[in-house]
Design a protein around this motif. Structure first.
Motif, short mmCIF file in Angstrom:
data_model
loop_
_atom_site.label_atom_id
_atom_site.label_comp_id
_atom_site.label_asym_id
_atom_site.label_seq_id
_atom_site.Cartn_x
_atom_site.Cartn_y
_atom_site.Cartn_z
N THR A 3 -7.19 -4.86 7.46
CA THR A 3 -6.12 -5.81 7.19
C THR A 3 -4.91 -5.16 6.50
OG1 THR A 3 -5.65 -8.02 6.31
CG2 THR A 3 -6.95 -6.57 4.91
N LEU A 4 -5.12 -4.01 5.84
CA LEU A 4 -4.02 -3.39 5.08
C LEU A 4 -3.27 -2.30 5.85
CD1 LEU A 4 -5.69 -3.20 1.55
CD2 LEU A 4 -3.94 -4.81 2.32
N SER A 5 -3.60 -2.09 7.12
CA SER A 5 -2.90 -1.09 7.96
C SER A 5 -2.90 0.30 7.34
CB SER A 5 -1.44 -1.52 8.21
OG SER A 5 -1.39 -2.78 8.79
N LEU A 6 -4.08 0.72 6.89
CA LEU A 6 -4.19 2.01 6.20
C LEU A 6 -4.54 3.14 7.16
CD1 LEU A 6 -6.36 0.71 3.23
CD2 LEU A 6 -3.91 1.18 3.17
N GLY A 7 -4.10 4.36 6.83
CA GLY A 7 -4.57 5.53 7.56
C GLY A 7 -3.59 6.20 8.49
N ILE A 8 -2.46 5.52 8.79
CA ILE A 8 -1.49 6.14 9.71
C ILE A 8 -0.13 6.36 9.04
CG2 ILE A 8 -2.58 5.39 11.88
CD1 ILE A 8 -0.59 3.04 11.96
N GLY A 9 -0.13 6.36 7.71
CA GLY A 9 1.11 6.66 6.99
C GLY A 9 2.10 5.51 6.94
N ALA A 10 1.71 4.35 7.47
CA ALA A 10 2.62 3.21 7.47
C ALA A 10 2.92 2.73 6.05
CB ALA A 10 2.03 2.06 8.30
N MET A 11 1.97 2.90 5.14
CA MET A 11 2.18 2.53 3.74
C MET A 11 2.77 3.69 2.94
SD MET A 11 1.63 -0.56 3.34
CE MET A 11 0.73 -2.01 3.87
N ALA A 12 2.43 4.91 3.29
CA ALA A 12 2.94 6.08 2.56
C ALA A 12 4.47 6.12 2.58
CB ALA A 12 2.37 7.37 3.16
N ILE A 13 5.05 5.69 3.70
CA ILE A 13 6.51 5.75 3.81
C ILE A 13 7.17 4.85 2.77
CG2 ILE A 13 6.64 3.94 5.60
CD1 ILE A 13 8.95 6.97 5.17
N PHE A 14 6.56 3.70 2.47
CA PHE A 14 7.16 2.80 1.48
C PHE A 14 6.97 3.34 0.06
CE2 PHE A 14 6.23 -0.16 5.08
CZ PHE A 14 7.54 -0.17 5.53
N GLY A 15 5.88 4.09 -0.12
CA GLY A 15 5.71 4.79 -1.39
C GLY A 15 6.82 5.81 -1.61
N SER A 16 7.27 6.45 -0.51
CA SER A 16 8.32 7.48 -0.63
C SER A 16 9.67 6.89 -1.02
CB SER A 16 8.44 8.25 0.69
OG SER A 16 9.16 7.53 1.66
N THR B 227 -3.66 2.71 -2.79
CA THR B 227 -3.01 3.46 -3.90
C THR B 227 -2.83 4.93 -3.52
OG1 THR B 227 -5.09 4.05 -5.02
CG2 THR B 227 -4.08 1.96 -5.64
N MET B 228 -3.76 5.45 -2.75
CA MET B 228 -3.68 6.86 -2.36
C MET B 228 -2.54 7.12 -1.38
SD MET B 228 -7.76 7.66 -2.17
CE MET B 228 -8.75 7.35 -3.65
N GLU B 229 -2.39 6.23 -0.40
CA GLU B 229 -1.25 6.37 0.53
C GLU B 229 0.07 6.27 -0.22
OE1 GLU B 229 -0.33 5.08 4.37
OE2 GLU B 229 -2.41 4.71 4.96
N PHE B 230 0.17 5.28 -1.10
CA PHE B 230 1.40 5.13 -1.89
C PHE B 230 1.66 6.36 -2.75
CE2 PHE B 230 1.19 0.20 -1.87
CZ PHE B 230 2.07 0.15 -0.79
N SER B 231 0.60 6.91 -3.35
CA SER B 231 0.75 8.08 -4.22
C SER B 231 1.26 9.29 -3.46
CB SER B 231 -0.60 8.43 -4.87
OG SER B 231 -1.01 7.42 -5.74
N VAL B 232 0.70 9.52 -2.28
CA VAL B 232 1.14 10.65 -1.44
C VAL B 232 2.61 10.48 -1.07
CG1 VAL B 232 0.86 11.73 0.83
CG2 VAL B 232 -1.15 11.21 -0.56
N GLY B 233 3.00 9.25 -0.73
CA GLY B 233 4.39 8.99 -0.36
C GLY B 233 5.34 9.15 -1.53
N ARG B 234 4.98 8.56 -2.69
CA ARG B 234 5.90 8.59 -3.84
C ARG B 234 6.02 9.99 -4.43
NH1 ARG B 234 5.45 4.57 -9.04
NH2 ARG B 234 3.79 6.01 -9.68
N ALA B 235 4.91 10.73 -4.48
CA ALA B 235 4.95 12.07 -5.06
C ALA B 235 5.75 13.04 -4.20
CB ALA B 235 3.53 12.60 -5.25
N SER B 236 5.66 12.87 -2.87
CA SER B 236 6.34 13.81 -1.96
C SER B 236 7.76 13.41 -1.63
CB SER B 236 5.54 13.90 -0.65
OG SER B 236 5.58 12.65 0.04
N ARG B 237 8.04 12.10 -1.71
CA ARG B 237 9.35 11.55 -1.29
C ARG B 237 9.65 11.90 0.16
NH1 ARG B 237 11.30 7.77 -4.17
NH2 ARG B 237 13.47 8.40 -4.10
#
Length: 459
Positions: free
Chosen positions: A229-242, A58-68
């Motif tokens: 298993t969730l590939s967290l920590g390298i921004g791979a999920m943050a980009i989809f949040g954006s 949720t944190m990676e997604f939040s950083v991505g979606r808030a910043s775009r």
């Protein structure tokens, strides 16, 4: 340049899950379950997935979606003036490149084996012949480089078409095909004569096996698996949040993605264990399971060529879904950072990734004498260690601290972003857990992962 968006919610869920669903789900998860008390491990794994994996997602997604924005610029948009959180953005992008330095090669193996089964030949080999075939593949750098290059060209070709027309459209159908394939393979495997024994070994809690593995070892392995298993920590999920709109809350979406990822991991075991038990084959871990053990199983089955081809098609999709997601992350960062067009970002990175993947290819033959982490290790092991043991847990710790610390983005901002939209909300009372307990759990994982590899060099 206007930010692209997903065409559908299903597209976002399938692409994000595709990034998480990878080779490790299939060859690592079933083996780890079998060696750590079966059903007990699964229970511990699910607990840590909810307690550790989902919150950080949720944190990676939040950083991505808030910043775009992609990994590097996301921090720059959200951090306070003069802060240096954005340095992690560059480290995260480095992690994406290192991950692709070996993932493209292994995905090439999957595609090559799918081709071999379709063309015919492997299904006629005996046990030693199957083992020799895998060794021959590793000994030929030209052949491995060719299949790696096919993967790289296909991946960047799809990403160059755009988020909706390329990444979302192709990944959506590929993930639906993957889910259909895995269900067909699982049903077939469960119905084999020894299938019930395999299921019992895999899923039933067994106190003897738990004691044999050690309770702490089982808990530790479950926490490790749930996290990676969730590939967290390298921004791979943050980009989809954006790329995501504000209609849905991020905890609900994170739970859906974690559930899909876990479903694939558990069903992979339903394919492997019944088949191995039916034909009396030991379910080994790592490459030997996929490229030696299972081909021997398929070769004993009625219609083994078809089942082998379907299995390696499924494996190719599992690997390729991660590759497309990470390629998109790499390209998005280049487009945000240097204002390149999508096609220019794809073209330049084809050459960068192809060249960067060569050490892994050569590590099994020309550079086989290079054993960086001790006897029997190679370039792939070093690259995997850098990503899995350093950058994923370390990066997740940074995302976590950025979201809960007043010297970062702050808990209130994170909570407001995560809870925007319909769906399950992150309760405010979790602040204490997120701030004081979760960082300790992730730090333990980080230290344990480093010592588990580096410690062996000194013992």
């Amino acid at each position: 340049m206007e930010r692209e968006n997903f065409k559908s919610r299903l597209g976002f869920i399938l692409i994000s899950a595709g990034c998480a669903i990878g080779i490790g789900n299939v060859w690592r998860f079933p083996f780890v379950v079998g060696n750590h008390g079966g059903g007990f491990f699964v229970l511990f794994y699910l607990f840590f997935l909810i307690a550790v994996g989902v919150p950080v997602l949720t944190m990676e997604f939040s950083v991505g979606r808030a910043s775009r924005q992609s990994a590097v610029k996301a921090y720059k948009v959200l951090e306070k003036p003069g802060q240096k959180w954005h340095i992690h953005g560059y480290i995260a992008m480095f992690g994406n490149y290192v991950l692709m330095m070996f993932y493209t090669t292994v995905a090439g193996w999957m595609l090559y084996y799918f081709y071999r089964y379709v063309a015919g030949g492997i299904e006629k080999l005996d046990g030693s012949g199957v083992e020799t075939a895998f060794g021959e593949m590793l000994s030929k750098p030209g052949n491995m480089a060719f299949w790696m290059l096919v993967i790289v060209l296909l991946g960047f070709g799809i990403c160059s078409l755009g988020l909706q027309k390329g990444v979302e459209r192709i990944t959506k159908w590929m993930m639906l095909a993957l889910l259909a394939l895995i269900l067909v393979l699982a049903v077939h495997s469960i119905l084999l004569p020894g299938g019930a024994e395999g299921l019992k070994f895999y899923l039933l809690p067994n106190l003897d096996r738990l004691r044999e593995a050690g309770v702490w070892n089982t808990i530790s392995a479950a926490m490790n698996q749930s996290f990676f298993t969730l590939s967290l920590g390298i921004g791979a999920m943050a980009i989809f949040g954006s790329y995501l709109g504000k209609k849905k809350s991020l905890l609900g979406e994170s739970i859906n993605i974690a559930a899909l990822d876990t479903f694939v991991a558990i069903v992979a075991g339903l394919i492997i264990f019944p088949a191995c038990f039916t034909y009396g084959v030991s379910p080994d871990s790592g490459p030997s399971l996929i490229f030696i053990t299972l081909p021997n199983v398929f070769n004993q089955m009625e219609g083994g060529r078809l089942w082998g081809a379907l299995f390696f098609l499924f494996m190719t999709f599992a690997a390729f879904s991660t590759i497309i997601a990470v390629f998109e992350n790499i390209m998005s960062c280049c487009m945000d950072q240097w204002h390149w067009s999508r096609k220019k970002a794809a073209l330049i990175n084809v050459f960068v990734i192809a060249l960067a993947s060569m050490p892994c290819v050569l590590g099994f033959n020309v550079w086989a004498g290079f054993q960086p982490l001790g006897a029997g290790t190679g370039v792939l092991d070093l690259e995997d260690f850098i990503v899995s043991n350093l950058l994923l847990p370390g990066g997740s710790l940074v995302y976590l601290m950025f979201c809960v610390n007043r010297f970062g983005w702050g808990f209130k901002n994170y909570l407001a972003e995560a809870n925007t939209g319909d769906g399950v909300k992150v309760p405010a009372w979790l602040r204490f857990y997120f701030t004081w307990i979760l960082p300790v759990l992730i730090f333990i994982l980080l230290v344990q992962g480093i010592w588990g590899v580096v410690g062996k060099l000194f013992v």
